[in-house]
Design a protein around this motif. Structure first.
Motif, mmCIF file in Angstrom:
data_model
loop_
_atom_site.group_PDB
_atom_site.id
_atom_site.type_symbol
_atom_site.label_atom_id
_atom_site.label_comp_id
_atom_site.label_asym_id
_atom_site.label_seq_id
_atom_site.Cartn_x
_atom_site.Cartn_y
_atom_site.Cartn_z
ATOM 1 N N ILE A 69 0.820 -1.207 0.000
ATOM 2 C CA ILE A 69 0.000 0.000 0.000
ATOM 3 C C ILE A 69 0.859 1.264 0.000
ATOM 4 N N HIS A 70 2.063 1.162 0.562
ATOM 5 C CA HIS A 70 2.941 2.334 0.622
ATOM 6 C C HIS A 70 3.393 2.780 -0.766
ATOM 7 N N SER A 71 3.316 1.872 -1.734
ATOM 8 C CA SER A 71 3.756 2.227 -3.085
ATOM 9 C C SER A 71 2.629 2.777 -3.947
ATOM 10 N N MET A 72 1.412 2.850 -3.394
ATOM 11 C CA MET A 72 0.276 3.345 -4.166
ATOM 12 C C MET A 72 0.296 4.863 -4.224
ATOM 13 N N ASP A 73 -0.366 5.381 -5.244
ATOM 14 C CA ASP A 73 -0.443 6.818 -5.433
ATOM 15 C C ASP A 73 -1.262 7.460 -4.314
ATOM 16 N N SER A 74 -0.977 8.709 -4.025
ATOM 17 C CA SER A 74 -1.687 9.410 -2.946
ATOM 18 C C SER A 74 -3.175 9.540 -3.234
ATOM 19 N N SER A 75 -3.547 9.669 -4.504
ATOM 20 C CA SER A 75 -4.974 9.752 -4.840
ATOM 21 C C SER A 75 -5.683 8.433 -4.543
ATOM 22 N N VAL A 76 -4.976 7.312 -4.722
ATOM 23 C CA VAL A 76 -5.551 6.005 -4.402
ATOM 24 C C VAL A 76 -5.728 5.871 -2.890
ATOM 25 N N ILE A 77 -4.697 6.281 -2.139
ATOM 26 C CA ILE A 77 -4.797 6.238 -0.681
ATOM 27 C C ILE A 77 -5.979 7.082 -0.207
ATOM 28 N N GLU A 78 -6.188 8.212 -0.861
ATOM 29 C CA GLU A 78 -7.305 9.080 -0.499
ATOM 30 C C GLU A 78 -8.645 8.388 -0.738
ATOM 31 N N SER A 79 -8.721 7.602 -1.795
ATOM 32 C CA SER A 79 -9.978 6.899 -2.096
ATOM 33 C C SER A 79 -10.199 5.689 -1.203
ATOM 34 N N MET A 80 -9.170 5.262 -0.488
ATOM 35 C CA MET A 80 -9.268 4.062 0.356
ATOM 36 C C MET A 80 -9.502 4.391 1.819
ATOM 37 N N GLN A 81 -9.864 5.608 2.135
ATOM 38 C CA GLN A 81 -10.060 5.985 3.527
ATOM 39 C C GLN A 81 -11.142 5.114 4.183
ATOM 40 N N GLY A 82 -10.800 4.522 5.322
ATOM 41 C CA GLY A 82 -11.740 3.666 6.039
ATOM 42 C C GLY A 82 -11.608 2.194 5.703
ATOM 43 N N VAL A 83 -10.790 1.846 4.713
ATOM 44 C CA VAL A 83 -10.587 0.445 4.343
ATOM 45 C C VAL A 83 -9.821 -0.258 5.460
ATOM 46 N N ILE A 84 -10.183 -1.495 5.756
ATOM 47 C CA ILE A 84 -9.408 -2.321 6.676
ATOM 48 C C ILE A 84 -8.806 -3.475 5.875
ATOM 49 N N GLY A 85 -7.632 -3.899 6.281
ATOM 50 C CA GLY A 85 -6.961 -4.959 5.534
ATOM 51 C C GLY A 85 -5.921 -5.656 6.376
ATOM 52 N N PHE A 86 -5.239 -6.581 5.735
ATOM 53 C CA PHE A 86 -4.245 -7.407 6.401
ATOM 54 C C PHE A 86 -2.885 -7.198 5.750
ATOM 55 N N LYS A 87 -1.878 -7.051 6.592
ATOM 56 C CA LYS A 87 -0.497 -6.953 6.138
ATOM 57 C C LYS A 87 0.327 -8.024 6.835
ATOM 58 N N SER A 88 1.278 -8.557 6.104
ATOM 59 C CA SER A 88 2.198 -9.510 6.729
ATOM 60 C C SER A 88 3.013 -8.781 7.791
ATOM 61 N N TYR A 89 3.048 -9.376 8.973
ATOM 62 C CA TYR A 89 3.720 -8.718 10.090
ATOM 63 C C TYR A 89 5.233 -8.891 9.981
ATOM 64 N N ILE A 90 5.960 -7.773 9.996
ATOM 65 C CA ILE A 90 7.424 -7.768 10.001
ATOM 66 C C ILE A 90 7.859 -7.237 11.358
ATOM 67 N N PRO A 91 8.414 -8.077 12.211
ATOM 68 C CA PRO A 91 8.794 -7.602 13.548
ATOM 69 C C PRO A 91 9.921 -6.579 13.465
ATOM 70 N N PRO A 92 9.823 -5.504 14.220
ATOM 71 C CA PRO A 92 10.887 -4.485 14.187
ATOM 72 C C PRO A 92 12.186 -5.026 14.798
ATOM 73 N N SER A 93 13.305 -4.569 14.250
ATOM 74 C CA SER A 93 14.616 -4.979 14.768
ATOM 75 C C SER A 93 15.638 -3.910 14.385
ATOM 76 N N LYS A 94 16.723 -3.911 15.117
ATOM 77 C CA LYS A 94 17.809 -2.964 14.831
ATOM 78 C C LYS A 94 18.421 -3.240 13.470
ATOM 79 N N LYS A 95 18.487 -4.496 13.127
ATOM 80 C CA LYS A 95 19.045 -4.894 11.839
ATOM 81 C C LYS A 95 18.200 -4.346 10.693
ATOM 82 N N LEU A 96 16.870 -4.422 10.825
ATOM 83 C CA LEU A 96 15.975 -3.913 9.795
ATOM 84 C C LEU A 96 16.067 -2.392 9.702
#
Length: 741
Positions: A106-133
């Motif tokens: 979703i981060h790679s989508m255009d800002s106009s698309v993000i604007e049209s998706m307000q209120g959408v719920i979805g699932f993202k693969s969880y990437i645990p935070p780490s110092k290495k990342l």
């Protein structure tokens, strides 16, 4: 998620590719298991024209379901969301759920698309935070910036991190296999430090590398990197809500179906990354507050009536009688139809319990308007629903198999079955006192009376002067004593304890016997009785106005004829005339009609025989596929469980008489005569007691006679010896005048 928010219907949108179609089959299976209905499904191709997408979404907008599940690539999702936004399908009341196929990037989508998706719920693969990342992301951004590439990188997607970790897995596999890769590549003309993938050669050690990669297990940028059955293990997903310029995490979900707000680390070995609350009772409270499409914080119902501006047209039957069920009036002030009654009350109450607003108006249907007989009124009403001239029908409409072919019925809201009503008739005749007992029981009881009297005579005859006399006197005494026990006032005084025991047990039997006889005779003389059989040529009518023409054809009477009775007064008129005067002996009808009739006329008429389970009760009819049917059915079931349905039935159907409660108590009011089987146990007790007493009597008598005989034998033997002795002495002693003692 759909189950957590209790949405029952969804619309499925997916990308028309082979890989996605295979996954969609799993959607169908899980929705079916969870009793979630797919109201509609639509497949789009990435090459679909914009006009085609607009046309298809416009069709989906006309549906009443507002929950959309989208499984497609971010390229297709962008076009769908922009179109849905323009059609007003991203407004309040709608639900859009996206899968990882699009939300991971979703981060790679255009800002106009993000604007049209307000209120959408979805699932993202969880990437645990780490110092290495974190360090890697910084270095990546600096590298892109240093090479002056026109690429805006705000964040790295899960796909990018998995690719990076896979490259490390490949490098580690090569080190283990310990061989050199020979490949050639052309120098990049742009001077970029990138591998030319087009000129890579195929390695003959591929199977070995594959084996090593699948056995890889390490902690990479994406977290625990491990394969199981050839698939990358993904244990955790984020639930995100698109707000503003990006998404906000509202919770987590794992592969076993648990949802929670917080994530807790269990171990560092990479096998299990997180643990969730195992309780699903607090769904959706386990999530952070969600902002839905339209900026609303209220959870959408998942269902929107498309007839808010155009009210539902609900047909109601107009009848002259039984207006406690349905009564239709016209309000001249508002020029509207006002419907009341038990059936209408149930409908209004069920509508009010729905989680959404439903607006409706009543359309009256009567015989005059339809130019038909009353018997066809309800079938014509069903036809109007089938022809979509009206949206539904409410009233005393019987559910039948034939009607279910054309409309959908809700659950029945009345008792299922029919009953027979007839005039109350008291049993008459000079021999009515014989009817409480069957012939076998009369003979058996008379025999036991005589047997008891005979046993008492046998016991008392030898010691009681009242049981002695000439043979005729003794026979009379036996008969008198036998039947005098009915009133427990025998004139004879008993001397033997055995006879007293026999009479005591028999008195107990007679007490129960007379009580049962009295109760049965009273019932026969006062209860509602009627004999209905073909031999007496009784005519039984049934009133099929709200049922199919052959709805009650399984009622087995030879003189069973259909006839229409529109009012309670017509019931009374036909039953009052009787069979001999051109009337009828009984009328069969649905239970609600019988209850109403008996509530008004409880003194003169009664329900005869048991309830015949031949009809399916009353229900509300709607068009085929109407989403109102399951919702109203659940509302009716809830009203029944809470007891409100019974309360409304008592208020409408039993308010005319307090005697109406006798209907259930006398559902099976045929008083049957007592049989020998009913008293077999009592007779058995009496017989055993009498036999036992008689046996003891004979044993005691034999014992007494034996003692007498034994005494007589001894005395006789003693006297014979003395006589012989005296005779011998007399012969030896000369005769003198002296007496020998």
């Amino acid at each position: 998620m759909i189950e957590a928010f209790k949405w029952r219907d969804v619309i499925l949108i997916y990308e028309d590719t082979d890989s996605v179609r295979d996954i969609i089959l799993y959607f169908f299976d899980f929705f079916y298991e969870k009793n979630i209905r797919i109201a509609f499904k639509n497949a789009f191709s990435t090459t679909s024209e914009d006009d085609h997408i607009i046309e298809e979404l416009q069709k989906l907008k006309e549906l009443q379901t507002t929950v959309f599940v989208v499984h497609a690539s971010h390229f297709l999702v962008s076009r769908i969301c922009l179109t849905a936004k323009s059609l007003g399908m991203m407004n309040e009341g709608y639900v859009w759920i996206m899968t990882t196929k699009s939300m991971n990037v979703i981060h790679s989508m255009d800002s106009s698309v993000i604007e049209s998706m307000q209120g959408v719920i979805g699932f993202k693969s969880y990437i645990p935070p780490s110092k290495k990342l974190e360090n890697f992301t910084k270095r990546w951004r600096r590298k892109i910036h240093a090479q002056q590439l026109e690429i805006e990188v705000t964040d790295l997607s899960a796909y990018s991190l998995w690719a990076y970790d896979f490259a490390w897995a490949l490098a580690k596999a090569i080190e283990k296999v310990n061989w050199e890769i020979a490949f050639t590549h052309k120098p990049n003309k742009m001077g970029l430090n990138l591998i030319d993938l087009y000129n890579l050669t195929t390695s003959k050690y591929g199977s070995m590398l594959t084996k090593e990669i699948l056995q890889s297990r390490f902690k990479g940028l994406s977290g625990a990197f491990q394969f199981v059955d050839g698939k990358l293990v993904l244990n955790t997903f984020e639930i995100v809500n698109v707000i503003g310029r990006g998404e906000r995490r509202v919770g987590y979900w794992n592969a076993v179906g648990n949802i929670t707000r917080e994530l807790y680390s269990l171990s560092n070995n990479g096998s299990n990354l997180s643990s969730y609350s195992s309780s699903s009772a607090s769904y959706p409270n386990d999530l952070e507050d969600i902002i839905w499409p339209g900026g609303s914080a209220t959870t959408p119902k998942g269902f929107v009536m498309k007839t808010i501006s155009q009210k539902l047209r609900i047909g109601v039957p107009v009848r002259l009688g039984f207006q406690e069920l349905v009564k239709v009036d016209h309000d001249p002030q508002t020029n509207t139809t006002v419907a009341t009654g038990f059936c209408v009350d149930i409908f209004k109450t069920a509508i009010q319990t729905l989680p959404y607003d439903v607006y409706y108006e009543f359309i009256p249907f009567n015989v005059t308007k339809l130019q038909s007989s009353a018997i066809h009124l309800y079938n014509d009403l069903i036809d109007q629903v089938y022809l979509q001239n009206i949206d539904g029908a409410v009233g005393d409409i019987t559910i039948t198999a034939n009607r279910s072919l054309y409309v959908d019925f809700t659950l029945p809201f009345t008792d299922m079955g029919s009953a027979m009503v007839a005039p109350k008739q008291n049993e008459k005749g000079m021999w009515i006192f014989l009817k409480p007992l069957t012939k076998e029981l009369w003979l058996s009881s008379a025999g036991f009376f005589l047997l008891t009297g005979f046993i008492v005579w046998v016991i008392e005859q030898g010691i009681n002067n009242e049981f002695q006399g000439s043979p005729s006197q003794q026979i009379g005494t036996i008969f008198w004593f036998s039947f005098s026990t009915l009133v427990f006032a025998s004139g004879e005084r008993l001397l033997s304890n055995l006879s007293k025991f026999v009479v005591l047990v028999w008195a107990f039997v007679v007490l129960i016997f007379t009580s049962s006889y009295t109760a049965t005779l009273t019932s026969m003389m006062t209860a509602r009785q009627i004999q209905l059989n073909s031999k007496e040529n009784d005519i039984i009518w049934y009133e099929p106005i709200s049922s199919h023409a052959h709805g009650d054809s399984n009622l087995h009477f030879e003189n069973f004829h259909p006839k229409t009775f529109n009012t309670e007064e017509e019931f009374v008129k036909a039953l009052s005339k009787g069979r001999k005067n051109g009337g009828v002996s009984a009328i069969v009808d649905r239970l609600p009609y019988i209850k109403l009739f008996l509530a008004k006329y409880p003194k003169n008429y009664s329900m005869v025989g048991p309830i015949m389970h031949t009809t399916n009760g009353f229900g509300f009819a709607f068009r085929k596929g109407s989403p109102l049917v399951p919702h109203i059915s659940r509302a009716i079931a809830k009203l029944r469980e809470e007891g409100k349905l019974a309360m409304m039935e008592n208020a409408w159907l039993k308010s005319h008489s307090t005697l109406a409660s006798e209907l259930e108590e006398n559902a099976d009011n045929d008083v049957k005569p007592l049989t020998f089987e009913s008293f077999r146990g009592l007779f058995f007790i009496s017989g055993i007691s009498s036999t036992f007493a008689l046996a003891i009597f004979f044993v005691l008598r034999l014992h007494k006679k034996w003692q007498v005989v034994k005494s007589y034998n001894f005395h006789f033997s003693d006297c014979s010896l003395k006589t012989i002795f005296q005779k011998k002495i007399v012969r030896r002693v000369p005769q003198t005048n002296v007496m020998i003692p």
